[in-house]
Design a protein around this motif. Structure first.
Motif, PDB file in Angstrom:
ATOM      1  N   ARG A  19       0.900  -0.849  -0.244  1.00 33.76           N
ATOM      2  CA  ARG A  19       0.168   0.073  -0.210  1.00 33.76           C
ATOM      3  C   ARG A  19       0.257   1.176   0.395  1.00 33.76           C
ATOM      4  NH1 ARG A  19      -5.294   0.679   1.539  1.00 33.76           N
ATOM      5  NH2 ARG A  19      -5.665   3.554   2.427  1.00 33.76           N
ATOM      6  N   GLN A  52      -3.733  -5.198 -10.122  1.00 31.74           N
ATOM      7  CA  GLN A  52      -5.108  -6.011  -9.697  1.00 31.74           C
ATOM      8  C   GLN A  52      -5.008  -5.808  -7.900  1.00 31.74           C
ATOM      9  OE1 GLN A  52      -3.731  -7.774 -11.624  1.00 31.74           O
ATOM     10  NE2 GLN A  52      -5.388  -7.681 -13.184  1.00 31.74           N
ATOM     11  N   TYR A  55      -6.070  -2.418  -7.651  1.00 34.84           N
ATOM     12  CA  TYR A  55      -7.233  -2.096  -7.717  1.00 34.84           C
ATOM     13  C   TYR A  55      -7.551  -2.649  -6.040  1.00 34.84           C
ATOM     14  CZ  TYR A  55      -8.071   0.358 -12.468  1.00 34.84           C
ATOM     15  OH  TYR A  55      -8.523   0.846 -12.718  1.00 34.84           O
ATOM     16  N   LYS A  56      -7.225  -3.123  -5.908  1.00 30.19           N
ATOM     17  CA  LYS A  56      -7.476  -3.786  -4.256  1.00 30.19           C
ATOM     18  C   LYS A  56      -7.461  -3.330  -3.160  1.00 30.19           C
ATOM     19  CE  LYS A  56      -6.472  -8.302  -1.302  1.00 30.19           C
ATOM     20  NZ  LYS A  56      -5.895  -9.333  -1.429  1.00 30.19           N
ATOM     21  N   GLN A  57      -6.627  -2.223  -3.115  1.00 27.66           N
ATOM     22  CA  GLN A  57      -6.080  -1.420  -2.007  1.00 27.66           C
ATOM     23  C   GLN A  57      -6.536   0.109  -2.459  1.00 27.66           C
ATOM     24  OE1 GLN A  57      -4.231  -1.870   0.388  1.00 27.66           O
ATOM     25  NE2 GLN A  57      -3.820  -3.342   0.035  1.00 27.66           N
ATOM     26  N   PHE A  58      -6.862   0.243  -3.766  1.00 25.87           N
ATOM     27  CA  PHE A  58      -7.595   1.586  -4.545  1.00 25.87           C
ATOM     28  C   PHE A  58      -9.057   1.389  -5.000  1.00 25.87           C
ATOM     29  CE2 PHE A  58      -3.566   2.918  -2.811  1.00 25.87           C
ATOM     30  CZ  PHE A  58      -3.610   3.231  -1.568  1.00 25.87           C
ATOM     31  N   ALA A  59      -9.829   1.750  -5.183  1.00 25.96           N
ATOM     32  CA  ALA A  59     -11.487   0.796  -5.776  1.00 25.96           C
ATOM     33  C   ALA A  59     -11.428   1.992  -7.089  1.00 25.96           C
ATOM     34  CB  ALA A  59     -12.443   1.711  -5.194  1.00 25.96           C
ATOM     35  N   ASP A  60      -9.974   2.835  -7.264  1.00 25.39           N
ATOM     36  CA  ASP A  60     -10.614   3.407  -8.804  1.00 25.39           C
ATOM     37  C   ASP A  60      -8.807   4.552  -8.456  1.00 25.39           C
ATOM     38  OD1 ASP A  60     -12.057   5.614  -7.304  1.00 25.39           O
ATOM     39  OD2 ASP A  60     -14.053   4.832  -8.479  1.00 25.39           O
ATOM     40  N   HIS A  63     -10.424   7.631  -6.380  1.00 24.84           N
ATOM     41  CA  HIS A  63     -10.218   7.130  -4.124  1.00 24.84           C
ATOM     42  C   HIS A  63      -8.213   7.020  -4.042  1.00 24.84           C
ATOM     43  CE1 HIS A  63     -14.186   5.406  -4.589  1.00 24.84           C
ATOM     44  NE2 HIS A  63     -13.983   5.729  -2.759  1.00 24.84           N
ATOM     45  N   GLU A  67      -6.820   9.879  -1.892  1.00 27.06           N
ATOM     46  CA  GLU A  67      -5.808   9.584  -0.462  1.00 27.06           C
ATOM     47  C   GLU A  67      -4.872  10.103  -0.326  1.00 27.06           C
ATOM     48  OE1 GLU A  67      -4.567   6.600   3.025  1.00 27.06           O
ATOM     49  OE2 GLU A  67      -6.572   7.061   1.698  1.00 27.06           O
TER      50      GLU A  67
END
Length: 214
Positions: A19, A52, A55-60, A63, A67
């Motif tokens: 992250r 992937q 996108y798993k950590q941040f939807a788009d 987002h 952050e």
């Protein structure tokens, strides 16, 4: 205690590192390319993770952008907490304010700070909620904090006539930052004033401020 039972196992550590790597990479990509020019593919490549995983950590992308921008407000507040602590120990208002002016000029004209400021401004109309939150919870609250410190200086007899301490903090910041900040924002970072001019700006800002509140 077993690390798995405590929730601090290897997978948690790897996830946190990924992250952080994504945020660092995305910051660089957004600052270089702006919001529209940034791509999640480039972020993933710079972070050395899969798309992937991003996108798993941040939807788009929005987002992720949110952050990064709002994550800087804590850094801004931390910097002003140190400023407030230094002012609270002051016994000479002129010297303390001169030190504050120098610190503002040194910190707020750093290239990465300027690039972030340009990015926030550039995307203000596209994402007014994000830019507005950055202003309210970072920049404005920092000056509210500075104003509270100026009021404490007034209480100790080092300043006078501060009916609106937050406005006084804005006035001081404006006296110090208006010329150099606009110069580098419009003409580019290398066009900033020389060190001698910055020192002169700091000194004159203090004298004007003290003429009103000293």
């Amino acid at each position: 205690m077993d690390p798995q039972q405590s929730g601090a196992g290897p997978e948690t550590g790897r996830t946190a590192r990924k992250r952080r790597a994504i945020l660092d990479a995305a910051t660089e990509v957004f600052l270089q390319n702006g919001y529209l020019g940034a791509s999640m593919d480039e972020v993933a490549a710079k972070a050395a993770v899969s798309k992937q995983t991003v996108y798993k950590q941040f939807a788009d992308k929005k987002h992720l952008f949110t952050e990064i921008i709002l994550g800087t407000t804590a850094q801004l507040m931390d910097g002003f907490r140190q400023v407030a602590a230094d002012l609270d120990r002051a016994t000479d208002a002129r010297q303390a304010l001169h030190d504050l002016a120098r610190a503002l000029l040194a910190n707020l004209t750093q290239p990465d700070v300027l690039r972030l400021r340009r990015l926030v401004i550039a995307e203000a109309d596209r994402f007014p909620d994000i830019s507005g939150a950055w202003f309210e919870h970072g920049f404005h609250q920092s000056l509210v904090m500075l104003g509270e410190t100026l009021r404490r200086l007034e209480g100790r007899g080092l300043l006078r006539n501060l009916p609106d301490p937050t406005l006084a903090a804005y006035q001081f910041a404006g006296l110090v930052m208006y010329k150099p900040m606009n110069q580098v924002m419009f003409a580019g970072t290398p066009a900033g004033p020389a060190a001698e001019e910055l020192e002169s700006i700091a000194g004159q800002a203090v004298e004007v401020f003290l003429a009103a509140y000293g």
